[in-house]
Design a protein around this motif. Structure first.
Motif, PDB file in Angstrom:
ATOM      1  N   ASN A 167      -4.992  28.563 -47.188  1.00 11.47           N
ATOM      2  CA  ASN A 167      -5.798  27.343 -47.087  1.00 11.47           C
ATOM      3  C   ASN A 167      -5.159  26.384 -46.095  1.00 11.47           C
ATOM      4  OD1 ASN A 167      -7.310  28.422 -49.132  1.00 11.47           O
ATOM      5  ND2 ASN A 167      -6.681  26.959 -50.689  1.00 11.47           N
ATOM      6  N   THR A 168      -5.990  25.709 -45.314  1.00 12.52           N
ATOM      7  CA  THR A 168      -5.484  24.733 -44.345  1.00 12.52           C
ATOM      8  C   THR A 168      -5.891  23.327 -44.759  1.00 12.52           C
ATOM      9  OG1 THR A 168      -7.467  24.957 -42.973  1.00 12.52           O
ATOM     10  CG2 THR A 168      -5.598  26.376 -42.448  1.00 12.52           C
ATOM     11  N   GLU A 283      -9.891  26.074 -50.533  1.00 11.71           N
ATOM     12  CA  GLU A 283     -10.196  27.507 -50.499  1.00 11.71           C
ATOM     13  C   GLU A 283     -11.689  27.740 -50.329  1.00 11.71           C
ATOM     14  OE1 GLU A 283      -9.728  31.642 -53.057  1.00 11.71           O
ATOM     15  OE2 GLU A 283      -8.314  30.011 -53.404  1.00 11.71           O
ATOM     16  N   PHE A 284     -12.493  26.945 -51.022  1.00 16.08           N
ATOM     17  CA  PHE A 284     -13.949  27.057 -50.886  1.00 16.08           C
ATOM     18  C   PHE A 284     -14.363  26.826 -49.430  1.00 16.08           C
ATOM     19  CE2 PHE A 284     -18.050  24.724 -50.850  1.00 16.08           C
ATOM     20  CZ  PHE A 284     -18.879  25.739 -51.292  1.00 16.08           C
ATOM     21  N   VAL A 285     -13.852  25.771 -48.816  1.00 13.70           N
ATOM     22  CA  VAL A 285     -14.214  25.448 -47.433  1.00 13.70           C
ATOM     23  C   VAL A 285     -13.726  26.527 -46.463  1.00 13.70           C
ATOM     24  CG1 VAL A 285     -13.777  23.837 -45.522  1.00 13.70           C
ATOM     25  CG2 VAL A 285     -14.325  22.953 -47.800  1.00 13.70           C
ATOM     26  N   ASP A 295     -16.122  33.137 -38.416  1.00 16.86           N
ATOM     27  CA  ASP A 295     -15.608  32.293 -37.339  1.00 16.86           C
ATOM     28  C   ASP A 295     -16.282  30.923 -37.323  1.00 16.86           C
ATOM     29  OD1 ASP A 295     -13.949  34.411 -36.464  1.00 16.86           O
ATOM     30  OD2 ASP A 295     -15.690  35.316 -35.507  1.00 16.86           O
ATOM     31  N   ASN A 296     -17.589  30.886 -37.645  1.00 17.15           N
ATOM     32  CA  ASN A 296     -18.256  29.590 -37.804  1.00 17.15           C
ATOM     33  C   ASN A 296     -17.600  28.791 -38.921  1.00 17.15           C
ATOM     34  OD1 ASN A 296     -20.958  31.178 -36.641  1.00 17.15           O
ATOM     35  ND2 ASN A 296     -20.909  29.002 -36.170  1.00 17.15           N
ATOM     36  N   ARG A 297     -17.234  29.501 -40.012  1.00 17.27           N
ATOM     37  CA  ARG A 297     -16.600  28.819 -41.142  1.00 17.27           C
ATOM     38  C   ARG A 297     -15.242  28.262 -40.717  1.00 17.27           C
ATOM     39  NH1 ARG A 297     -16.399  32.766 -44.327  1.00 17.27           N
ATOM     40  NH2 ARG A 297     -18.397  32.477 -45.339  1.00 17.27           N
ATOM     41  N   ARG A 298     -14.463  29.035 -39.990  1.00 19.85           N
ATOM     42  CA  ARG A 298     -13.150  28.572 -39.531  1.00 19.85           C
ATOM     43  C   ARG A 298     -13.295  27.402 -38.574  1.00 19.85           C
ATOM     44  NH1 ARG A 298      -7.747  29.222 -40.821  1.00 19.85           N
ATOM     45  NH2 ARG A 298      -8.783  30.750 -42.141  1.00 19.85           N
ATOM     46  N   ASP A 299     -14.262  27.488 -37.679  1.00 19.37           N
ATOM     47  CA  ASP A 299     -14.517  26.401 -36.733  1.00 19.37           C
ATOM     48  C   ASP A 299     -14.805  25.107 -37.496  1.00 19.37           C
ATOM     49  OD1 ASP A 299     -14.855  25.426 -34.108  1.00 19.37           O
ATOM     50  OD2 ASP A 299     -17.011  25.648 -34.237  1.00 19.37           O
ATOM     51  N   SER A 300     -15.641  25.207 -38.540  1.00 19.23           N
ATOM     52  CA  SER A 300     -15.977  24.041 -39.359  1.00 19.23           C
ATOM     53  C   SER A 300     -14.766  23.547 -40.148  1.00 19.23           C
ATOM     54  CB  SER A 300     -17.115  24.392 -40.321  1.00 19.23           C
ATOM     55  OG  SER A 300     -17.339  23.351 -41.246  1.00 19.23           O
ATOM     56  N   ALA A 301     -13.973  24.491 -40.665  1.00 16.18           N
ATOM     57  CA  ALA A 301     -12.824  24.128 -41.502  1.00 16.18           C
ATOM     58  C   ALA A 301     -11.759  23.386 -40.700  1.00 16.18           C
ATOM     59  CB  ALA A 301     -12.228  25.382 -42.139  1.00 16.18           C
ATOM     60  N   TRP A 302     -11.650  23.691 -39.411  1.00 11.27           N
ATOM     61  CA  TRP A 302     -10.655  23.035 -38.565  1.00 11.27           C
ATOM     62  C   TRP A 302     -11.188  21.758 -37.914  1.00 11.27           C
ATOM     63  CZ3 TRP A 302      -8.053  27.494 -35.301  1.00 11.27           C
ATOM     64  CH2 TRP A 302      -7.062  28.104 -36.094  1.00 11.27           C
TER      65      TRP A 302
END
Length: 322
Positions: A167-168, A283-285, A295-302
């Motif tokens: 998690n970040t 973790e959910f995000v 990759d869209n999820r990671r882009d949003s998470a960062w």
């Protein structure tokens, strides 16, 4: 479909299982090649054709207020931007870390290209870490990212990664959002950004103290549900009125993560604590939230709505610590 065009990494395989694995302590030139960042962003003014009829080509005119950015290697267009737009090159993203790696004890961990070159990033471990209640390890990182499609200012961001679940979470710098952002109308000055980030090196101590306080703060089921509903309630517009709406399916998902399904949820630091609440949301995000692709999820998470949601969870969690 993966948004990741190319990337390189050391240590563990990244979130999507793609990329070129490197041995530790490789020079930046190797990183540039293996991460697919060994090209330049070129620019030319916009031109258009007027008066073309059938096979007869009309006259070509320039539009000097705008310019096209394109890749030097493939000639693939990246975006149309203002003539005042200041480009940040792929090599500049990696070069930012040179003195940090050489003398600052940092270690590059991932770097790469998203969306065919429209977005570029590198992530380095700072060497700072903390272990909560004996086994819950959190490491400090520095993320530098830029985009040439208007979606992101050049952003330097201290972040943390919880090892057990990857998690970040952004590390806030004082009262700011935790990032130094350089808009593309300004020249990117790497040393000036590092001077601004200097305050964040010491901010790790404050962040660490807050993490420990969250891990010591016990919460019951009623408080947990109230927390998740505060975090996952957003303003929805109905007609001319802004309405508060709660994402019930997301609340159910994070409650299950908190109750034991989440990675590391059974650790003494997270089980029944405010730290556990926070990590259920992160973790959910980072791993479960609906998205067109990983990759869209990671882009949003960062960089986007996911990062905003995690910041909201951090703020709400801190309110539980009296």
């Amino acid at each position: 479909m993966h948004l990741v065009q190319s990337m390189a990494y050391v240590n563990e395989t990244p979130w999507h299982g793609l990329g070129n694995q490197l041995a530790a302590n490789q020079p930046l030139e190797v990183w540039a090649q293996q991460a697919g960042m060994n090209w330049r962003i070129e620019e030319t003014e916009v031109r258009f054709v007027s008066g073309s009829v059938g096979s007869s080509l009309g006259s070509i005119h320039a539009f000097p207020e705008q310019k096209v950015l394109y890749r030097s290697d493939t000639k693939q267009p990246l975006s149309v931007v203002s003539s005042k737009y200041q480009v940040v090159q792929p090599e500049s993203i990696l070069e930012f870390y040179r003195d940090l790696v050489d003398v600052g004890g940092y270690e590059l961990e991932t770097a790469g290209v998203l969306k065919n070159g429209k977005k570029l990033w590198a992530l380095a471990k700072t060497g700072q870490s903390v272990t909560l209640k004996g086994r819950d390890r959190v490491n400090g990182y520095l993320l530098l990212a830029t985009a040439c499609d208007g979606t992101l200012a050049t952003t330097a961001q201290f972040t943390s990664v919880r090892v057990v679940c990857n998690n970040t979470l952004a590390i806030a710098l004082g009262d700011s959002t935790g990032a130094v952002k350089v808009p593309h109308r300004s020249q990117f000055d790497a040393q000036a950004v590092k001077r601004q980030l200097g305050i964040a090196i010491s901010s790790w101590d404050g962040f660490m103290a807050r993490m420990k306080a969250l891990s010591e703060c016990k919460v019951n089921d009623t408080a947990a549900e109230a927390f998740f509903r505060r975090v996952l309630t957003y303003q929805a517009t109905g007609g001319n009125t802004a309405l508060a709406a709660t994402n019930d399916s997301a609340v159910k998902a994070v409650q299950e993560l908190f109750a034991g399904r989440g990675k590391g949820a059974d650790m003494a630091s997270a089980s029944g604590t405010a730290w556990g609440l926070l990590n259920s949301v992160t973790e959910f995000v980072d791993h479960h939230r609906r998205a067109r692709s990983d990759d869209n999820r990671r882009d949003s998470a960062w960089f986007s709505t996911g990062a905003t949601l995690k910041q909201k969870a951090w703020d709400e969690a801190l309110r539980l610590v009296v």
